[in-house]
Design a protein around this motif. Structure first.
Motif, PDB file in Angstrom:
ATOM      1  N   ASP A 324     -18.022 -22.698 -18.236  1.00  0.00           N
ATOM      2  CA  ASP A 324     -16.754 -22.273 -18.828  1.00  0.00           C
ATOM      3  C   ASP A 324     -15.802 -21.841 -17.725  1.00  0.00           C
ATOM      4  N   TYR A 325     -14.640 -22.453 -17.683  1.00  0.00           N
ATOM      5  CA  TYR A 325     -13.706 -22.294 -16.562  1.00  0.00           C
ATOM      6  C   TYR A 325     -13.151 -20.876 -16.458  1.00  0.00           C
ATOM      7  N   ASN A 326     -12.409 -20.431 -17.458  1.00  0.00           N
ATOM      8  CA  ASN A 326     -11.726 -19.137 -17.345  1.00  0.00           C
ATOM      9  C   ASN A 326     -12.677 -17.955 -17.343  1.00  0.00           C
ATOM     10  N   ASN A 327     -13.795 -18.078 -18.037  1.00  0.00           N
ATOM     11  CA  ASN A 327     -14.741 -16.966 -18.102  1.00  0.00           C
ATOM     12  C   ASN A 327     -15.679 -16.922 -16.894  1.00  0.00           C
ATOM     13  N   ASP A 328     -15.670 -17.975 -16.064  1.00  0.00           N
ATOM     14  CA  ASP A 328     -16.529 -18.040 -14.875  1.00  0.00           C
ATOM     15  C   ASP A 328     -17.981 -17.746 -15.221  1.00  0.00           C
ATOM     16  N   VAL A 329     -18.507 -18.503 -16.184  1.00  0.00           N
ATOM     17  CA  VAL A 329     -19.867 -18.255 -16.663  1.00  0.00           C
ATOM     18  C   VAL A 329     -20.456 -19.560 -17.189  1.00  0.00           C
ATOM     19  N   LYS A 335     -30.430 -25.200 -30.010  1.00  0.00           N
ATOM     20  CA  LYS A 335     -30.021 -26.290 -30.901  1.00  0.00           C
ATOM     21  C   LYS A 335     -29.644 -25.803 -32.291  1.00  0.00           C
ATOM     22  N   SER A 336     -29.964 -24.540 -32.609  1.00  0.00           N
ATOM     23  CA  SER A 336     -29.538 -23.970 -33.890  1.00  0.00           C
ATOM     24  C   SER A 336     -28.274 -23.131 -33.738  1.00  0.00           C
ATOM     25  N   ARG A 337     -27.589 -23.277 -32.598  1.00  0.00           N
ATOM     26  CA  ARG A 337     -26.297 -22.648 -32.316  1.00  0.00           C
ATOM     27  C   ARG A 337     -26.395 -21.164 -31.954  1.00  0.00           C
ATOM     28  N   GLN A 338     -27.595 -20.642 -31.729  1.00  0.00           N
ATOM     29  CA  GLN A 338     -27.759 -19.243 -31.355  1.00  0.00           C
ATOM     30  C   GLN A 338     -27.580 -19.070 -29.848  1.00  0.00           C
ATOM     31  N   HIS A 339     -26.788 -18.057 -29.454  1.00  0.00           N
ATOM     32  CA  HIS A 339     -26.557 -17.803 -28.033  1.00  0.00           C
ATOM     33  C   HIS A 339     -27.841 -17.327 -27.365  1.00  0.00           C
ATOM     34  N   ARG A 340     -28.251 -18.022 -26.309  1.00  0.00           N
ATOM     35  CA  ARG A 340     -29.475 -17.654 -25.599  1.00  0.00           C
ATOM     36  C   ARG A 340     -29.184 -16.759 -24.410  1.00  0.00           C
ATOM     37  N   PHE A 341     -28.284 -17.192 -23.539  1.00  0.00           N
ATOM     38  CA  PHE A 341     -27.958 -16.374 -22.366  1.00  0.00           C
ATOM     39  C   PHE A 341     -26.683 -16.896 -21.729  1.00  0.00           C
ATOM     40  N   SER A 342     -26.128 -16.066 -20.859  1.00  0.00           N
ATOM     41  CA  SER A 342     -24.976 -16.451 -20.040  1.00  0.00           C
ATOM     42  C   SER A 342     -25.316 -16.132 -18.585  1.00  0.00           C
ATOM     43  N   TYR A 343     -25.034 -17.083 -17.700  1.00  0.00           N
ATOM     44  CA  TYR A 343     -25.324 -16.901 -16.273  1.00  0.00           C
ATOM     45  C   TYR A 343     -24.009 -16.714 -15.518  1.00  0.00           C
ATOM     46  N   SER A 348     -20.482 -11.178  -6.515  1.00  0.00           N
ATOM     47  CA  SER A 348     -19.400 -10.580  -7.284  1.00  0.00           C
ATOM     48  C   SER A 348     -18.482 -11.638  -7.879  1.00  0.00           C
ATOM     49  N   LYS A 349     -18.466 -12.840  -7.272  1.00  0.00           N
ATOM     50  CA  LYS A 349     -17.605 -13.902  -7.763  1.00  0.00           C
ATOM     51  C   LYS A 349     -18.419 -15.171  -7.971  1.00  0.00           C
ATOM     52  N   PHE A 350     -18.096 -15.878  -9.049  1.00  0.00           N
ATOM     53  CA  PHE A 350     -18.824 -17.092  -9.402  1.00  0.00           C
ATOM     54  C   PHE A 350     -17.894 -17.981 -10.222  1.00  0.00           C
ATOM     55  N   SER A 351     -17.792 -19.236  -9.862  1.00  0.00           N
ATOM     56  CA  SER A 351     -16.930 -20.177 -10.587  1.00  0.00           C
ATOM     57  C   SER A 351     -17.696 -21.476 -10.796  1.00  0.00           C
ATOM     58  N   GLY A 361     -36.662 -28.985 -17.056  1.00  0.00           N
ATOM     59  CA  GLY A 361     -35.878 -27.984 -17.768  1.00  0.00           C
ATOM     60  C   GLY A 361     -35.028 -27.116 -16.876  1.00  0.00           C
ATOM     61  N   HIS A 362     -35.008 -27.398 -15.566  1.00  0.00           N
ATOM     62  CA  HIS A 362     -34.146 -26.637 -14.667  1.00  0.00           C
ATOM     63  C   HIS A 362     -32.673 -26.884 -15.016  1.00  0.00           C
ATOM     64  N   ILE A 363     -31.856 -25.878 -14.783  1.00  0.00           N
ATOM     65  CA  ILE A 363     -30.407 -26.019 -14.902  1.00  0.00           C
ATOM     66  C   ILE A 363     -29.832 -25.946 -13.499  1.00  0.00           C
ATOM     67  N   LEU A 364     -29.071 -26.967 -13.118  1.00  0.00           N
ATOM     68  CA  LEU A 364     -28.455 -27.016 -11.796  1.00  0.00           C
ATOM     69  C   LEU A 364     -26.948 -26.936 -11.983  1.00  0.00           C
ATOM     70  N   VAL A 365     -26.292 -26.055 -11.232  1.00  0.00           N
ATOM     71  CA  VAL A 365     -24.854 -25.857 -11.420  1.00  0.00           C
ATOM     72  C   VAL A 365     -24.175 -25.632 -10.075  1.00  0.00           C
ATOM     73  N   CYS A 366     -23.002 -26.264  -9.900  1.00  0.00           N
ATOM     74  CA  CYS A 366     -22.201 -26.089  -8.689  1.00  0.00           C
ATOM     75  C   CYS A 366     -21.395 -24.798  -8.791  1.00  0.00           C
ATOM     76  N   ASP A 367     -21.291 -24.078  -7.688  1.00  0.00           N
ATOM     77  CA  ASP A 367     -20.466 -22.870  -7.610  1.00  0.00           C
ATOM     78  C   ASP A 367     -19.309 -23.126  -6.661  1.00  0.00           C
ATOM     79  N   ASP A 368     -18.084 -23.028  -7.193  1.00  0.00           N
ATOM     80  CA  ASP A 368     -16.896 -23.320  -6.399  1.00  0.00           C
ATOM     81  C   ASP A 368     -16.597 -22.221  -5.388  1.00  0.00           C
ATOM     82  N   ILE A 369     -17.171 -21.018  -5.584  1.00  0.00           N
ATOM     83  CA  ILE A 369     -16.909 -19.902  -4.657  1.00  0.00           C
ATOM     84  C   ILE A 369     -17.766 -20.034  -3.402  1.00  0.00           C
TER      85      ILE A 369
END
Length: 424
Positions: A324-329, A335-343, A348-351, A361-369
């Motif tokens: 999510d861009y503006n929330n930086d998260v 699959k049942s639409r229940q919120h599991r977690f937010s990373y 202190s900064k993460f984009s 099952g790993h989640i890989l994500v780029c950090d612009d910071i």
């Protein structure tokens, strides 16, 4: 169960790192105390050496009076009020630090690392809404069951490599940067840049097709059938190009919602589409025919889940993962639409930018910071910085994983795709 094991190993690794950090701090403290004591002792030794030299000079002077002719002078010198012998310099015995060992037991460590418990909850019979199960309750075909067995066999033999190895790297023609990658059939891939150039190339980097689009971030995907799906943010359409032809057809009209990101499910072929209207974002699920079957907008407390879902993917357990861009998260719902977690990153900064998941099952994500790629387990626990500048990836912005479990990394500058092996 694999998630539990991974979480426990990651928790232990965190504690090990803390132990190393605390031990290092204590050793540093001891070194500083030692240096201070040595400086004090050195000063005292210098004073003692000076006093010994003074006494030697005094002895030499008295020896000069020992001849018979100088006895009177010696007597006079000893009785003289001017003869004052300096006192011995005072010294102090250094006070050494004392180490008091910590008091701990196996039970203390067990509490520190958490416990495994099985909730004493009776199974609840639930009525399944047709809206939510139009695609998720489809019975797998024989071909699908075979593929699932093959993936399960591969998963049992795979693990993280101790190091990342670069497999190949090439420049993509027709784009200024690599904001998003979609891998297709027959060794072909689609790459887009910020200017709206959407290019298809082969693995040698030869351009096969080029389309001018309304641009965006993770706005295209390749289906199980090899079709290209991409969003038209300006006209609020989702378009399709079949694998066999180059004709662009309008597949889904999204009404008032602007389309931002899209992902074709590897589980059942559903389309997950990130949308935005006014100050709210949502994820809409469509089946293969383009029928809307699910909307994800708020958590169970009624709070907005998304602001600007610019990249989206799905994990092997059906979790929907969104950067999510503006929330930086990174927001993850099941699959049942229940919120599991937010990373929210490690500093202190993460984009978050492009993200993908793998067969483990790993989640890989780029950090612009930090200009790195974070590796998480499927429960959102940080495992490591998988890719940094040391691996030759300076500006990672987009990610995907191929059938051989290699990670493809698109860079913001230059227009380069780097392929790395990180599983063994």
């Amino acid at each position: 169960m694999e998630g539990l094991r991974t979480s426990m190993k990651a928790e232990a690794e965190v504690v090990k790192n803390l132990v190393d950090t605390v031990t290092s701090d204590k050793i540093k403290q001891v070194n500083e105390i030692e240096q201070s004591l040595l400086e004090t002792l050195y000063d005292q030794n210098q004073n003692i050496d000076d006093y010994i030299n003074y006494l030697n000079d005094l002895i030499k002077m008295f020896y000069g009076y020992l001849s018979p002719s100088n006895i009177e002078e010696l007597t006079f010198a000893l009785n003289s009020e001017n003869l004052i012998i300096r006192p011995i310099p005072e010294t102090s015995k250094p006070v050494l630090p004392v180490f008091t060992a910590g008091q701990y037991s196996k039970e203390d460590v067990t509490k520190l690392l958490g416990r495994i418990t099985v909730p004493n909850i009776k199974p609840v019979n639930r009525k399944i809404k047709p809206m939510e199960t139009a695609s998720t309750q489809l019975k797998p075909t024989g071909k699908q069951r075979k593929q699932d067995r093959e993936k399960s066999d591969v998963k049992q033999t795979l693990s993280l490599s101790p190091s990342v190895t670069k497999v190949r790297e090439y420049t993509v023609p027709g784009v200024d940067d690599v904001y998003h990658i979609s891998l297709g059939k027959s060794g072909r891939l689609w790459v887009s840049d910020w200017r709206g150039n959407l290019v298809q190339t082969d693995l040698q980097g030869n351009q096969l097709q080029k389309i001018q689009t309304s641009c965006g971030y993770g706005y295209h995907t390749v289906t199980q059938d090899g079709d290209l799906i991409y969003t038209d943010r300006n006209n609020k359409f989702i378009n399709r190009i079949t694998q066999l032809g180059n004709t662009i057809t309008e597949f889904i009209k999204t009404g008032d919602w602007g389309t931002i990101s899209v992902h074709s499910s590897h589980i059942n072929g559903d389309l997950l589409v990130g949308m935005r209207k006014y100050n709210e974002g949502k994820i809409t699920r469509y089946n293969k025919t383009g029928t809307e079957i699910q909307n994800i907008k708020r958590d169970d407390k009624g709070q907005k889940l998304y602001w600007y879902p610019r990249y989206i993917t799905e994990n092997i357990n059906g979790d929907v993962c969104v950067s999510d861009y503006n929330n930086d998260v990174v927001v993850v719902v099941d699959k049942s639409r229940q919120h599991r977690f937010s990373y929210k990153g490690q500093g202190s900064k993460f984009s978050p930018l492009g993200l993908c998941t793998d067969v483990l099952g790993h989640i890989l994500v780029c950090d612009d910071i930090s200009k790195t790629v974070h590796l998480l387990n499927q429960d959102g626990r940080f495992l490591s910085l998988l890719l940094t500048e040391q691996q030759g990836v300076k500006l990672p912005i987009s990610l995907c994983v191929d059938d051989e479990n290699n990670i493809w990394v698109g860079q913001e500058y230059p227009n380069t795709v780097t392929v790395c092996k990180y599983l063994q």
